[in-house]
Design an enzyme around this catalytic site. Sequence first.
Site, PDB file in Angstrom:
ATOM      1  N   HIS A  56      -2.027  -5.907 -10.428  1.00 53.53           N
ATOM      2  CA  HIS A  56      -0.613  -5.627 -10.147  1.00 53.53           C
ATOM      3  C   HIS A  56      -0.018  -6.744  -9.311  1.00 53.53           C
ATOM      4  CE1 HIS A  56      -2.506  -3.945  -6.559  1.00 53.53           C
ATOM      5  NE2 HIS A  56      -1.347  -3.778  -5.975  1.00 53.53           N
ATOM      6  N   HIS A  58       1.429  -7.125  -6.295  1.00 54.08           N
ATOM      7  CA  HIS A  58       1.504  -7.258  -4.835  1.00 54.08           C
ATOM      8  C   HIS A  58       0.848  -8.557  -4.346  1.00 54.08           C
ATOM      9  CE1 HIS A  58       2.236  -2.695  -4.126  1.00 54.08           C
ATOM     10  NE2 HIS A  58       3.365  -3.367  -4.302  1.00 54.08           N
ATOM     11  N   ASP A  60      -1.012  -9.345  -1.919  1.00 50.56           N
ATOM     12  CA  ASP A  60      -2.431  -9.362  -1.550  1.00 50.56           C
ATOM     13  C   ASP A  60      -3.342  -9.225  -2.772  1.00 50.56           C
ATOM     14  OD1 ASP A  60      -1.527  -6.628  -1.710  1.00 50.56           O
ATOM     15  OD2 ASP A  60      -3.372  -6.008  -0.685  1.00 50.56           O
ATOM     16  N   HIS A  61      -2.756  -9.390  -3.973  1.00 49.48           N
ATOM     17  CA  HIS A  61      -3.545  -9.381  -5.212  1.00 49.48           C
ATOM     18  C   HIS A  61      -3.284 -10.612  -6.080  1.00 49.48           C
ATOM     19  CE1 HIS A  61      -4.928  -5.152  -4.645  1.00 49.48           C
ATOM     20  NE2 HIS A  61      -3.925  -5.233  -3.793  1.00 49.48           N
ATOM     21  N   HIS A 114       1.146   3.361  -8.173  1.00 46.61           N
ATOM     22  CA  HIS A 114       1.219   2.476  -7.000  1.00 46.61           C
ATOM     23  C   HIS A 114       2.309   1.435  -7.238  1.00 46.61           C
ATOM     24  CE1 HIS A 114      -0.133   0.088  -3.602  1.00 46.61           C
ATOM     25  NE2 HIS A 114      -0.355  -0.943  -4.381  1.00 46.61           N
ATOM     26  N   ASP A 133      -5.326  -1.177  -6.693  1.00 48.01           N
ATOM     27  CA  ASP A 133      -4.903  -0.212  -5.672  1.00 48.01           C
ATOM     28  C   ASP A 133      -4.538   1.138  -6.298  1.00 48.01           C
ATOM     29  OD1 ASP A 133      -5.195  -2.258  -3.869  1.00 48.01           O
ATOM     30  OD2 ASP A 133      -3.058  -2.493  -3.437  1.00 48.01           O
ATOM     31  N   HIS A 171      -9.691  -2.590  -1.786  1.00 45.57           N
ATOM     32  CA  HIS A 171      -9.620  -2.497  -0.318  1.00 45.57           C
ATOM     33  C   HIS A 171     -10.779  -1.676   0.244  1.00 45.57           C
ATOM     34  CE1 HIS A 171      -5.532  -4.166   0.277  1.00 45.57           C
ATOM     35  NE2 HIS A 171      -5.261  -3.627  -0.910  1.00 45.57           N
TER      36      HIS A 171
END
Length: 255
Positions: A56, A58, A60-61, A114, A133, A171
Amino acid sequence: MSLDIRQIPVLNDNYVYLVREEESGAVAVVDPAVAEPVLAEAERLGWRITHILNTHHHGDHVGGNLDIQRATGCTIVGPRADRARIPGIQVAVGDGDAYDFGAATARVFDVPGHTSGHIAYWFEEDDALFCGDTLFALGCGRLFEGTPAQMWASLSKLRALPDAVRVYCAHEYTQANARFALSLGEENPDLAARAREIDAARARGEPTVPSLLGAEKRTNPFLRADDGGLAAAVGLAAAPPVQVFAEVRRRKDSF
Ligand code: ZN
Ligand code: FE
């Protein structure tokens, strides 16, 4: 099994995965939050990165996408529904697609909730699920762009996979998730035992990810919204699963 999977802890609690398909030597990075530690680990292993698989959009990905692509010339694969939000995307995939990665095949699921375009990659032969996530060990992602009904449907898709599937989520949230799961008051000896194992693993400084999908089915409250015991524990005996799911998610948001 043909995949060699390495876990790289980055930032506060993210896991990036390096996945080598042994027959072809193809190497994928799953959800590179950052580039440098990933490039360093690949170098240390002597692995040449050929692909990035994003779940996805975001930061942090996907934060490491462009730097890793510049350094390696790798192909970036990501969710079709999120084409415009994945830096450097070259191959867009979606529900039902089979993406050939070396001699292995990743089956793709759309799992909105999400984010609206979130996908998961299932390597059936290797019992490996990369779910970003969406599903966490004892938890699930926050509903930033989706409804409880969407997320419950997405999690139900993943729950239908075999018990032996290893859940490579993005995570290390497991210990906090365990405390929340216990707070619901469900009579669940498997959950109590798992929570103790998680505390012990964290005390030894070990990761709790990947987990086994079979264990998630027995203990993760977000996969158990159609379990009568859990529904009763949250005061919703006989309510539809979506309503139970929404209540559990609501409680987690303010836990
Ligand atoms: Zn996310
Ligand atoms: Fe994340």
